[in-house]
Design an enzyme around this catalytic site. Structure first.
Site, short mmCIF file in Angstrom:
data_model
loop_
_atom_site.label_atom_id
_atom_site.label_comp_id
_atom_site.label_asym_id
_atom_site.label_seq_id
_atom_site.Cartn_x
_atom_site.Cartn_y
_atom_site.Cartn_z
N ARG A 1 0.82 -1.21 0.00
CA ARG A 1 0.00 0.00 0.00
C ARG A 1 0.86 1.26 0.00
NH1 ARG A 1 -3.36 0.07 5.12
NH2 ARG A 1 -1.36 0.77 5.95
N CYS B 1 8.61 2.36 24.48
CA CYS B 1 8.82 3.79 24.71
C CYS B 1 8.78 4.15 26.20
CB CYS B 1 7.77 4.59 23.95
SG CYS B 1 6.07 4.04 24.22
N SER C 1 0.10 9.40 20.58
CA SER C 1 1.18 9.06 19.66
C SER C 1 1.68 7.63 19.85
CB SER C 1 2.35 10.03 19.85
OG SER C 1 2.82 10.01 21.19
N ARG D 1 -3.76 5.60 29.13
CA ARG D 1 -3.78 6.47 27.94
C ARG D 1 -4.49 7.77 28.30
NH1 ARG D 1 -0.64 5.35 23.87
NH2 ARG D 1 -1.58 3.29 23.49
N HIS E 1 4.99 11.13 26.41
CA HIS E 1 4.49 10.36 27.54
C HIS E 1 5.01 10.94 28.85
CE1 HIS E 1 2.98 7.62 24.71
NE2 HIS E 1 3.77 6.58 24.87
#
Length: 338
Positions: free
Chosen positions: A37, A128, A158, A234, A241
């Site tokens: 794609r 992360c 993100s 979240r 973060h």
């Protein structure tokens, strides 16, 4: 040096392009790979237009020295042999290999030399949330061994990718117009909400994201007996973060000792003047390279305890930048590629 980015069209892939340019990484040729794609898309790098090639099982990686991969664990597992078979070092941003005994899990400020023990020519980039936490744990652990860590995370959209970031923007627009917000990337509406659920739940009641923080921290810090307990949440923030961290050390560490250790630590910036309302926040940390720490204080429940607040850009230091820094560390310490 010939460098490849796998997953070039994704949020982290695009961050790789920016970080490699910002860091003036030594590249003679850059090649971009993506899915069927994404193939054919064009991106600019150092004044040149590069076209994304479709990732296939062929010899496209024959002359590649370093491949930065960020296309998901399934793709990393499927294509690892194709990427590395001619000698390329694969620095992988997915969860595919992080806990494999023969794959180093590296944060350069903490355990950079582990990158040189990569028999499969694969180096894993940690999660992360783990990256920014261990960068701040190391200076404390150097003062006195850490026995126990508790952490609550406040993770931006993100962390779920570019489409999730757009979903948060769209939800606020939809709500403002009086409509119902569309929910696809998260378990619930994220706008005007917090969701105490990241990744899937495991049998012990913790999510995979929370277990990653425990398992990865132990591996990176070479501390198998270190106790780590996480609660991952979240929050409706676009990027960067945050983490509230509590540590218990073998001996009491004063706030002054901790602040001095943080201020001298590689990759850490202290912003800790609460009387002037100065402390790290995602609003000001997005796009920054370093991990920011503040609200440093003694834990009132434990004489050997400290508490502090950590903020880092998830896409940058939490993903692309850390991977690039692994390669920079290896170059600086004499690594020979191919």
């Amino acid at each position: 040096m010939k460098v490849a980015i796998v997953g070039a069209s994704g949020a982290v892939g695009q961050e790789f392009l920016r970080v490699l340019a910002e860091q003036n990484f030594p590249i003679d040729e850059l090649v971009l790979f993506g899915s069927h794609r994404s193939a054919g898309r064009k991106y600019s790098f150092r004044g040149k237009e590069l076209e994304v090639k479709e990732l296939k099982h062929n010899d496209d990686f024959k002359d590649v020295d370093i491949a930065f991969t960020s296309a998901g664990a399934g793709t990393s597992k499927e294509y690892a042999e194709t990427i590395t078979k001619h000698g390329a070092i694969m620095i992988d941003n997915s969860s595919a290999f992080r806990m494999d005994d023969d794959v180093p899990l590296v944060v350069p400020e903490v355990n950079g030399m582990d990158a040189f023990n990569a028999p499969r020519r694969i180096i894993a980039n940690p999660n992360c949330t783990t990256i920014q936490m261990v960068v701040t744990l190391k200076p404390i652990n150097d003062l006195a061994k850490i026995k126990r860590v508790h952490v609550a995370t406040y993770q931006a959209a993100s962390g779920a990718g570019a489409a999730a970031m757009q979903e948060l923007i769209d939800q606020y627009k939809q709500i403002a117009k009086g409509g119902d917000p569309k929910v696809e990337k998260f378990a619930y509406q994220l706008a005007y909400n917090v969701i105490p659920h990241i990744d899937v739940f495991t049998d012990n009641g913790y999510t995979k994201e929370e277990m990653k923080m425990q398992n990865e921290t132990k591996k990176i810090m070479h501390e198998p007996d270190l106790d780590v307990s996480a609660m991952c949440v979240r929050v409706p923030v676009m990027r960067a973060h945050s983490e509230a961290v509590w540590v218990e050390t073998e001996r009491p560490i004063t706030v002054e000792e901790a602040r001095e250790a943080f201020s001298k630590a590689e990759g850490v910036i202290v912003v800790d003047t609460p009387e002037e309302k100065k402390y790290p926040m995602p609003l000001f940390i997005a796009g920054k390279d370093e991990v920011y720490v503040g609200r440093i204080r003694r834990d009132l429940t434990d004489e050997c305890g400290l508490s502090f607040w950590v903020v880092g850009d998830q896409i940058k230091k939490g993903a692309a930048l850390n991977a690039v820094q692994i390669a920079q560390y290896m170059i600086a310490h004499g690594a020979q590629f191919r």
